[in-house]
Design an enzyme around this catalytic site. Structure first.
Site, short mmCIF file in Angstrom:
data_model
loop_
_atom_site.label_atom_id
_atom_site.label_comp_id
_atom_site.label_asym_id
_atom_site.label_seq_id
_atom_site.Cartn_x
_atom_site.Cartn_y
_atom_site.Cartn_z
N GLU A 88 1.16 -0.47 -5.10
CA GLU A 88 0.20 0.59 -5.40
C GLU A 88 0.94 1.91 -5.54
O GLU A 88 1.51 2.43 -4.58
CB GLU A 88 -0.83 0.71 -4.28
CG GLU A 88 -1.84 1.84 -4.52
CD GLU A 88 -2.49 2.37 -3.25
OE1 GLU A 88 -3.66 2.77 -3.33
OE2 GLU A 88 -1.83 2.39 -2.19
N ASP A 95 0.82 -1.21 0.00
CA ASP A 95 0.00 0.00 0.00
C ASP A 95 0.85 1.26 0.00
O ASP A 95 1.90 1.32 0.66
CB ASP A 95 -0.89 -0.02 1.25
CG ASP A 95 -1.73 1.24 1.39
OD1 ASP A 95 -2.66 1.40 0.59
OD2 ASP A 95 -1.46 2.04 2.29
#
Length: 581
Positions: A301, A227
């Site tokens: 990401e 993330d």
């Protein structure tokens, strides 16, 4: 509506590509599978408290198998105070109480193994929680844990008022610095106040986070989605006289100095050290892949330019992420886009990626409006055709297979910090991520079959009585059954190994061809409610007759219908997969 015939217009040069793999190479599991993203809080509630949990996920794993999915990525399920709903992790080594226990996780892993479904977890390395033991120890003066975080002195003005160290803003708006009286310092939080950034210039933090990876690998997980990787490192303040420098203005249209986009994040995003850390993590992934033979996959990401995103693959000498997420279907196009703009967006990642790496396709996730809401409910099947049948890896956000739409969440019910931090009960909807996180719609029963509780953590979207899995399972034609057909079709050699060519046949109709060893498929997506006759002989070696293999929900055609390649009638919003016969 009348039918008119047009000749193909070549808006952009066709792009010819080889799929990353060929027949001579044995593909790893992650190179051929469909990744299905589950947001645990919204997937299935097993105990009636209105919150999804691990037992709920375990109970529904057969559904993933039914879809043709081979792997699921779980959004964070670690111990957390839930200020950012799991992305503020208090204990990286334990399961969040609302989601269950470690035993529940082990049972989930056992059931997934039985079904041959790989489990991928969310790794949130940029920050922890201000309610973690690490942070609490830092506030008590524990030197080891104090150095786990980013601290800085404030600035005192001529009136004696204390201000943050510099102008850095949080992604969620307002200052990225928060003062703590216990240590008389500000700590950095690039996201919400409850998410203090970790200090990756500290070798102990680097090793700690590698140990987090090892802990879950030892439990059998098949990989991690990483993330917010772009934010991992901040500039070395020692290069700026010992203080973190202000970031320059971005020049964007916003006139709100507290808005994240007000600044150009040259000191806090996509620094070179970040890429090096990804390469170090890849070594841990390979360590486990070699140990037990199960290839571990890293998905990263990063919303950025293709030049930046491609660096996550590696630097030519060291390997990095297997799958730097390709967000062009989210960031670059929407329901107003033309066929040329769709083609241009899809071509971008394929053009920039290293020739020996695979592309991946993501049309939705927990941070962005759903496909049916961002494009159109009538384009759900067409977008799934793109995601599942283009060369590379497919990623589906839960609910996209049935065409779920964004739910309405009132200001009073809004819990997403991105929406709450606007302090605006009117315009919060433009940034809140709650609408795409509403509970999964299993049936027409209470709370869409998601929970037996009297209240769910977010309201169930309206219309669930007719838009749900049960209804779509029990009819011959549905988004769900079309998705299953596409998932099965993508296992064919033409889609697993074949070449690819795309074209905008006109401003409304996008088409692509996949072919391999004598088998040819053509996929057509009409983006508008206009009817056309299309000449597919533009594609080399496409002539004669084509048979309908899969078609969208409202298509007037029937599977098995045969059409002349030179005169294919295409209805409004129609998506069609045809095979050359």
């Amino acid at each position: 509506m009348f039918v008119f015939r047009i000749a193909p217009i070549i808006i952009l040069p066709a792009l010819f590509l080889l799929a990353a793999a060929n027949n001579a190479k044995d593909l790893e599991w992650w190179e051929t599978t469909i990744f299905y993203q589950i947001y645990p809080r919204s997937f299935m509630d097993s105990d009636g408290d209105g919150i999804g949990d691990l037992k709920g996920i375990t109970s529904k794993l057969e559904y993933l198998k039914e879809l043709g999915v081979g792997a699921t990525w779980l959004s964070p399920m670690f111990q957390s105070p839930m200020y950012d709903f799991g992305y503020d992790i208090a204990d990286f080594y334990d399961v969040h109480d609302e989601y269950g226990t470690m035993e529940d996780f082990d049972n989930l892993m056992a059931k997934a193994k039985e079904l041959d479904i790989k489990i991928v977890l969310d790794f949130v390395p940029n920050h922890g929680s201000n309610e973690s033991v690490w942070f609490e120890e830092a506030l008590r003066g524990h030197e080891k844990y104090y150095d786990y975080f980013m601290w800085e002195d404030g600035i005192v003005d001529e009136n004696g008022t204390l201000h943050p160290p510099n102008n850095w803003n949080s992604v969620f708006r307002k200052s990225a610095w928060e003062y703590r009286e216990e240590v008389d310092k500000y700590y950095l939080h690039q996201f919400v106040i409850g998410q203090p950034d970790l200090n990756y210039r500290n070798p102990e933090v680097v090793e700690e986070m590698k140990n987090v990876l090892r802990f879950w690998f030892d439990k059998g997980v098949a990989g991690f989605r990483v993330d917010a990787i772009s934010h991992l490192f901040e500039v070395d303040k020692e290069k700026f006289g010992g203080r973190y420098p202000d970031e320059p203005l971005s020049g964007d249209s916003t006139d709100d100095p507290e808005n994240y986009n007000y600044l150009d994040h040259i000191y806090t995003k996509d620094l070179d050290e970040t890429f090096d850390m990804v390469y170090q993590w890849r070594e841990v992934f390979e360590e486990y892949s070699e140990k037990d033979g199960l290839a571990r996959v890293m998905m990263t990401e990063s919303y950025g330019s293709p030049q930046v995103v491609m660096k996550y693959f590696g630097d030519g000498e060291r390997e990095g992420s297997h799958m730097p997420f390709n967000f062009v279907l989210i960031s670059d196009v929407n329901g107003d886009s033309t066929a040329a703009e769709i083609k241009y967006a899809l071509d971008k990642f394929l053009t920039f990626k290293p020739i020996d790496k695979l592309a991946n396709w993501v049309a939705g996730n927990h941070d962005n409006n759903r496909v049916a809401s961002r494009f159109s409910p009538k384009l759900v099947d067409g977008m799934n055709m793109i995601v599942l049948l283009l060369p590379g890896i497919a990623v589906t956000y839960m609910g996209e297979e049935i065409g779920m739409v964004d739910g309405f969440v009132s200001w009073e019910d809004t819990v997403d910090p991105s929406g709450c931090n606007t302090d605006d009960p009117i315009n919060y909807v433009s940034v809140s991520r709650d609408p795409e996180r509403t509970p999964f719609q299993w049936s027409s029963e209470k709370n869409a079959g998601f929970s037996t509780g009297d209240k769910t953590w977010l309201p169930v979207a309206e219309g669930y009585e007719t838009l749900n899995v049960e209804v779509q399972r029990n009819v011959e034609r549905s988004h769900l059954n079309i998705y299953k057909s596409l998932a099965k079709l993508r296992t064919e050699p033409a889609f697993r190994h074949g070449r690819y060519e795309s074209v905008a046949l006109n401003s409304d109709v996008f088409a692509f061809r996949r072919w391999h060893e004598g088998e040819t498929y053509v996929v057509i997506i009409n983006l508008r409610d206009e009817t056309y006759d299309i000449d597919l002989t533009y594609f080399e070696n496409v002539m004669g007759h084509l048979e309908v293999v899969v078609n969208s929900l409202d298509s007037p055609k029937i599977v098995g219908d045969v059409f002349e390649a030179s005169a294919l009638p295409v209805a409004g919003y129609e998506g069609i997969v045809l095979k050359l016969v």
